[in-house]
Write a protein that holds these residues in place. Structure first.
Motif, PDB file in Angstrom:
ATOM      1  N   GLY A  57       0.793  -1.229  -0.071  1.00  0.00           N
ATOM      2  CA  GLY A  57       0.076   0.211   0.013  1.00  0.00           C
ATOM      3  C   GLY A  57       0.927   1.376  -0.129  1.00  0.00           C
ATOM      4  N   ALA A  58       1.930   1.199   0.750  1.00  0.00           N
ATOM      5  CA  ALA A  58       2.927   2.480   0.722  1.00  0.00           C
ATOM      6  C   ALA A  58       3.658   2.429  -0.525  1.00  0.00           C
ATOM      7  N   VAL A  59       4.206   1.298  -0.897  1.00  0.00           N
ATOM      8  CA  VAL A  59       4.484   1.554  -2.447  1.00  0.00           C
ATOM      9  C   VAL A  59       3.628   1.992  -3.462  1.00  0.00           C
ATOM     10  N   ALA A  60       2.335   1.704  -3.584  1.00  0.00           N
ATOM     11  CA  ALA A  60       1.619   2.266  -4.378  1.00  0.00           C
ATOM     12  C   ALA A  60       1.419   3.593  -4.439  1.00  0.00           C
ATOM     13  N   GLN A  61       1.504   4.426  -3.183  1.00  0.00           N
ATOM     14  CA  GLN A  61       1.411   5.742  -2.986  1.00  0.00           C
ATOM     15  C   GLN A  61       2.829   6.380  -3.357  1.00  0.00           C
ATOM     16  N   ALA A  62       3.954   5.745  -3.035  1.00  0.00           N
ATOM     17  CA  ALA A  62       5.236   6.443  -3.496  1.00  0.00           C
ATOM     18  C   ALA A  62       5.612   6.265  -4.972  1.00  0.00           C
ATOM     19  N   THR A  63       4.977   5.279  -5.631  1.00  0.00           N
ATOM     20  CA  THR A  63       5.559   5.074  -7.066  1.00  0.00           C
ATOM     21  C   THR A  63       4.361   5.788  -7.731  1.00  0.00           C
ATOM     22  N   THR A  64       4.611   5.729  -9.213  1.00  0.00           N
ATOM     23  CA  THR A  64       3.639   6.454 -10.064  1.00  0.00           C
ATOM     24  C   THR A  64       3.404   5.421 -11.342  1.00  0.00           C
ATOM     25  N   ARG A  65       3.996   4.854 -11.887  1.00  0.00           N
ATOM     26  CA  ARG A  65       4.074   4.221 -13.103  1.00  0.00           C
ATOM     27  C   ARG A  65       4.095   2.699 -13.227  1.00  0.00           C
ATOM     28  N   ILE A  66       4.889   2.164 -12.303  1.00  0.00           N
ATOM     29  CA  ILE A  66       5.560   0.809 -12.180  1.00  0.00           C
ATOM     30  C   ILE A  66       4.421  -0.176 -11.699  1.00  0.00           C
ATOM     31  N   PRO A  67       4.167  -1.328 -12.382  1.00  0.00           N
ATOM     32  CA  PRO A  67       3.254  -2.175 -12.093  1.00  0.00           C
ATOM     33  C   PRO A  67       3.895  -3.208 -10.821  1.00  0.00           C
ATOM     34  N   LEU A  68       2.883  -3.571  -9.900  1.00  0.00           N
ATOM     35  CA  LEU A  68       2.960  -4.202  -8.671  1.00  0.00           C
ATOM     36  C   LEU A  68       2.437  -5.610  -8.777  1.00  0.00           C
ATOM     37  N   MET A  69       3.130  -6.579  -7.902  1.00  0.00           N
ATOM     38  CA  MET A  69       2.831  -7.838  -7.885  1.00  0.00           C
ATOM     39  C   MET A  69       3.220  -8.645  -6.698  1.00  0.00           C
ATOM     40  N   MET A  91      -5.599  -3.223  -3.325  1.00  0.00           N
ATOM     41  CA  MET A  91      -4.510  -2.564  -3.838  1.00  0.00           C
ATOM     42  C   MET A  91      -4.419  -2.371  -5.280  1.00  0.00           C
ATOM     43  N   GLN A  92      -5.495  -2.710  -6.075  1.00  0.00           N
ATOM     44  CA  GLN A  92      -5.851  -2.339  -7.518  1.00  0.00           C
ATOM     45  C   GLN A  92      -6.415  -1.101  -7.610  1.00  0.00           C
ATOM     46  N   LEU A  93      -7.189  -0.560  -6.485  1.00  0.00           N
ATOM     47  CA  LEU A  93      -7.688   0.848  -6.537  1.00  0.00           C
ATOM     48  C   LEU A  93      -6.440   1.845  -6.110  1.00  0.00           C
ATOM     49  N   LEU A  94      -5.669   1.544  -5.091  1.00  0.00           N
ATOM     50  CA  LEU A  94      -4.705   2.322  -4.583  1.00  0.00           C
ATOM     51  C   LEU A  94      -3.752   2.444  -5.416  1.00  0.00           C
ATOM     52  N   SER A  95      -3.390   1.690  -6.317  1.00  0.00           N
ATOM     53  CA  SER A  95      -2.304   1.520  -7.501  1.00  0.00           C
ATOM     54  C   SER A  95      -2.751   2.046  -8.630  1.00  0.00           C
ATOM     55  N   GLY A  96      -3.828   2.539  -8.836  1.00  0.00           N
ATOM     56  CA  GLY A  96      -4.481   2.649 -10.306  1.00  0.00           C
ATOM     57  C   GLY A  96      -4.258   1.793 -11.307  1.00  0.00           C
ATOM     58  N   GLY A  97      -4.468   0.495 -10.886  1.00  0.00           N
ATOM     59  CA  GLY A  97      -4.652  -0.509 -11.948  1.00  0.00           C
ATOM     60  C   GLY A  97      -3.265  -0.930 -12.288  1.00  0.00           C
ATOM     61  N   ARG A  98      -2.494  -0.945 -11.414  1.00  0.00           N
ATOM     62  CA  ARG A  98      -1.223  -1.495 -11.531  1.00  0.00           C
ATOM     63  C   ARG A  98      -0.820  -2.982 -10.927  1.00  0.00           C
ATOM     64  N   PHE A  99      -1.753  -3.239 -10.176  1.00  0.00           N
ATOM     65  CA  PHE A  99      -1.471  -4.694  -9.576  1.00  0.00           C
ATOM     66  C   PHE A  99      -2.146  -5.878  -9.951  1.00  0.00           C
ATOM     67  N   ASP A 160     -15.706  -2.412  -2.497  1.00  0.00           N
ATOM     68  CA  ASP A 160     -14.759  -1.603  -3.545  1.00  0.00           C
ATOM     69  C   ASP A 160     -14.166  -2.609  -4.505  1.00  0.00           C
ATOM     70  N   LEU A 161     -14.591  -2.602  -5.512  1.00  0.00           N
ATOM     71  CA  LEU A 161     -14.021  -3.215  -6.627  1.00  0.00           C
ATOM     72  C   LEU A 161     -13.822  -2.368  -7.692  1.00  0.00           C
ATOM     73  N   PRO A 162     -12.292  -2.447  -8.156  1.00  0.00           N
ATOM     74  CA  PRO A 162     -11.841  -1.650  -9.015  1.00  0.00           C
ATOM     75  C   PRO A 162     -12.456  -1.928 -10.619  1.00  0.00           C
ATOM     76  N   ASP A 163     -12.492  -0.861 -11.509  1.00  0.00           N
ATOM     77  CA  ASP A 163     -13.138  -1.307 -12.809  1.00  0.00           C
ATOM     78  C   ASP A 163     -12.479  -2.198 -13.459  1.00  0.00           C
ATOM     79  N   GLN A 164     -10.787  -2.189 -13.261  1.00  0.00           N
ATOM     80  CA  GLN A 164     -10.114  -3.182 -13.776  1.00  0.00           C
ATOM     81  C   GLN A 164      -9.823  -4.352 -13.102  1.00  0.00           C
ATOM     82  N   ARG A 165     -10.306  -5.598 -13.519  1.00  0.00           N
ATOM     83  CA  ARG A 165     -10.060  -6.750 -12.723  1.00  0.00           C
ATOM     84  C   ARG A 165      -8.773  -7.025 -12.562  1.00  0.00           C
ATOM     85  N   VAL A 166      -8.545  -7.420 -11.379  1.00  0.00           N
ATOM     86  CA  VAL A 166      -7.157  -7.849 -10.767  1.00  0.00           C
ATOM     87  C   VAL A 166      -6.786  -9.122 -11.591  1.00  0.00           C
TER      88      VAL A 166
END
Length: 330
Positions: A57-69, A91-99, A160-166
């Protein structure tokens, strides 16, 4: 195009350092980040085991573009699969679809802590299949009731379900888990460049083979870079990664750090150096990564052995290594 990632290894660094490493890895140009999700380090010498999901969760806020897993989460014992689905959606919501949620059948070392024992391998695979069904059902967005041999779910829903499926990555080590669980996953995860593993996955997935429509084969391997001293890099790899040589058939069943210490006490530094690229030679590291893309993997994440060296690795070696990897992989 092969993608190259960096491993946030929770066994080697504390939570604050891991977030800093994530930011530095993004700035260095890595294509994605993976994070281990363990309750314990493999060996006492590693010394860390923060809670991966808080760090993510912290990484999702500290980074901007990089996918997480996650690489990987066991959704069967420490965590109920319904809770894993909630974590992943958040996590998908916090990362903006990067998880991406990486899952596997787990290791005794990390899962026995809840006092439920350690099941036989066939049972672990049954549990993983049920867990993946539950997670997938919850990702669909409806109200879920589930009655299986190992899990029950009573009127659960992700609010709280993201638009982009995980997306779901599945760690596989053989045909059994591939046949049982691959239909429930989007991506293959493997820690060995095994061409038959990729071929078995592709046979099971049919049209959704690795490399088509975004389907990925995601590998991982340790390296021990040092700016000048191959002997120091070897000593560090031996101290912290000698457990790696036991193979997952052994590693999945050992329950404690002392068990891993005992199992690896006769592993010599030269044994470790024969399987892990150690020292300043970037070409040697490239050669150690090469078998992954040659056997069909689309993504490879490196683990820099030794938490104390990660800052220097990211500052000095990451960019030239990425340039060399991308040139070699074409």
């Amino acid at each position: 195009m092969v993608s190259f990632g960096y491993t946030l290894m929770t066994e080697q660094a504390g939570p604050v350092d891991l977030v800093r490493h994530a930011v530095a890895a993004e700035e260095a140009g890595f294509d994605f980040l993976v994070m281990s999700d363990h309750y314990s380090p493999w060996l006492v010498e590693q010394g860390h085991a923060p809670y991966a999901w808080s760090v993510l969760g912290a990484v999702a806020q500290a980074t901007t573009r990089i996918p997480l897993m996650t690489y990987v989460t066991c959704p069967t014992m420490r965590y109920h699969p319904a809770v894993v689905a909630q974590k992943a959606a958040t996590m998908q919501l916090l990362s903006g679809g990067r998880f991406t949620l990486g899952v596997g059948s787990g290791e005794n070392l990390n899962e026995h802590v809840v006092g439920a024992g350690w099941p036989a391998v066939d049972t672990r695979h049954e549990m993983l299949a049920e867990a993946m069904e539950i997670i997938s059902d919850l990702f669909d967005g409806g109200l879920v009731d589930y009655r299986g041999m190992h899990f029950q779910v009573d009127a659960a829903r992700l609010w709280d379900l993201p638009d982009q499926r995980v997306p779901i990555g599945l760690a596989v080590g053989g045909a059994q888990v591939t046949e049982r669980c691959a239909p429930l996953a989007d991506h293959l995860i493997g820690v060995e460049p095994d061409a038959e593993l990729v071929a078995a996955w592709n046979r099971t997935k049919g049209a959704a083979q690795i490399g088509t429509d975004g389907a990925r084969g995601i590998g991982q391997l340790p390296i021990s870079w040092d700016p000048t001293d191959a002997d120091a890099a070897t000593a560090r790899a031996h101290a912290q990664f000698r457990w790696f040589g036991g193979g997952w058939a052994v590693n999945s069943d050992l329950p404690t750090t002392s068990g891993f210490a005992g199992a690896s006490k006769f592993v010599r530094p030269e044994d470790v150096a024969s399987s892990i690229a150690c020292g300043p030679d970037l070409d040697a590291i490239v050669d150690s990564v090469r078998p992954f893309w040659e056997t069909g993997f689309t993504d490879v994440a490196v683990v820099q052995v030794g938490g104390s060296t990660n800052d220097r690795f990211l500052d000095e070696a990451a960019r030239p290594l990425l340039d060399a990897l991308r040139e070699a992989a074409g």
